[in-house]
Write a protein that holds these residues in place. Structure first.
Motif, PDB file in Angstrom:
ATOM      1  N   ASP A  31       0.106 -12.472  -0.983  1.00  0.00           N
ATOM      2  CA  ASP A  31       0.320 -11.109  -1.482  1.00  0.00           C
ATOM      3  C   ASP A  31      -1.005 -10.459  -1.875  1.00  0.00           C
ATOM      4  O   ASP A  31      -1.229  -9.265  -1.613  1.00  0.00           O
ATOM      5  CB  ASP A  31       1.268 -11.126  -2.684  1.00  0.00           C
ATOM      6  CG  ASP A  31       2.706 -11.468  -2.293  1.00  0.00           C
ATOM      7  OD1 ASP A  31       3.025 -11.357  -1.099  1.00  0.00           O
ATOM      8  OD2 ASP A  31       3.482 -11.852  -3.191  1.00  0.00           O
ATOM      9  N   ASP A  34      -2.708  -9.423   1.207  1.00  0.00           N
ATOM     10  CA  ASP A  34      -2.025  -8.269   1.799  1.00  0.00           C
ATOM     11  C   ASP A  34      -2.384  -6.975   1.079  1.00  0.00           C
ATOM     12  O   ASP A  34      -2.468  -5.900   1.697  1.00  0.00           O
ATOM     13  CB  ASP A  34      -0.508  -8.469   1.754  1.00  0.00           C
ATOM     14  CG  ASP A  34      -0.041  -9.542   2.718  1.00  0.00           C
ATOM     15  OD1 ASP A  34      -0.815  -9.886   3.635  1.00  0.00           O
ATOM     16  OD2 ASP A  34       1.088 -10.051   2.544  1.00  0.00           O
ATOM     17  N   ASP A  35      -2.615  -7.043  -0.229  1.00  0.00           N
ATOM     18  CA  ASP A  35      -2.948  -5.857  -1.012  1.00  0.00           C
ATOM     19  C   ASP A  35      -4.408  -5.449  -0.857  1.00  0.00           C
ATOM     20  O   ASP A  35      -4.780  -4.323  -1.216  1.00  0.00           O
ATOM     21  CB  ASP A  35      -2.664  -6.103  -2.504  1.00  0.00           C
ATOM     22  CG  ASP A  35      -1.183  -6.260  -2.782  1.00  0.00           C
ATOM     23  OD1 ASP A  35      -0.382  -5.801  -1.943  1.00  0.00           O
ATOM     24  OD2 ASP A  35      -0.826  -6.863  -3.824  1.00  0.00           O
TER      25      ASP A  35
END
Length: 221
Positions: A13, A16-17
């Motif tokens: 995550d 991904d950010d």
């Protein structure tokens, strides 16, 4: 290499950010090095199959030696043997080491225990189908052997584990000695006095202390 699936998802995550980039290869501490090079290591036996096998072995043993334990304890004894085998495989302790223990026992209790443990000896012989813990140790040993011949030149990081199991600690020691290897310890107390650190791993280890595993790993490194 991380110790939980939740941590692996969190790392993904975060990537991904962030800005576009190539994701690192994120694996679990219990599943390192799962590549085609390890195809010669057989798959692990299902836990249910192993328990049913041990139920049969315990039943046969009690038929021969009914004074060892009541028959009502067959399933509990089988479960205890499964847990013991996991510990032995995880710590790399073969049955021969248990046989070498010098325990003074006038009541014959230790002799009965050794007789009971004899039924799992063949699970530690070469060619036997591995349990999950046994297979993980074989995978780690094969991975470490390959690194000794051709160590990876890219970063290899283990994060979030304290090396509480023998197999995990062996992997962490190997990673720490790689050209770009690193071990990131969780909850490391960098304010604890040196005297307390050294006292944790003396001849009388303080295994209940929250920093004991960290201290033992650092000493091993």
């Amino acid at each position: 290499i991380v110790n939980t699936r939740r941590m692996a998802r969190r790392i993904r995550d975060l990537f991904d950010d962030g800005p576009p980039c190539l994701l690192p290869n994120i694996t679990l501490i219990t599943q390192p090095g799962e590549t085609w090079r390890l195809g010669d290591i057989p798959e692990a036996v299902s836990p249910l199959r192993r328990r049913l096998e041990l139920v049969q072995l315990v039943t046969a043993l009690l038929d021969k030696q009914p004074d060892l334990a009541p028959r009502s304890s067959i399933y509990d004894l089988a479960d205890s043997l499964v847990k013991l085998m996991d510990e032995m495989h995880g710590e790399g302790v073969p049955p021969q080491k248990i046989d070498q223990l010098d325990i003074s026992d006038q009541s014959g209790h230790w002799a009965r225990i050794r007789s009971f443990l004899s039924i799992i000896r063949h699970y530690f012989e070469a060619g036997s189908a591995p349990d999950p813990e046994d297979r993980q140790r074989r995978v780690v040993e094969a991975l470490i052997a390959s690194w000794q011949i051709d160590p990876p030149q890219h970063p290899v990081i283990i994060a979030g584990s304290t090396g509480s199991r023998g197999t995990t600690q062996a992997l962490m020691q190997a990673v720490a000695h790689l050209p770009q290897g690193a071990v990131i310890l969780p909850g490391f107390d960098d304010l604890m006095p040196d005297g307390v650190w050294s006292a944790l791993t003396t001849t009388t280890p303080h295994e209940a202390h929250p920093q004991y595993r960290v201290a033992a790993l650092c000493q091993a490194l």
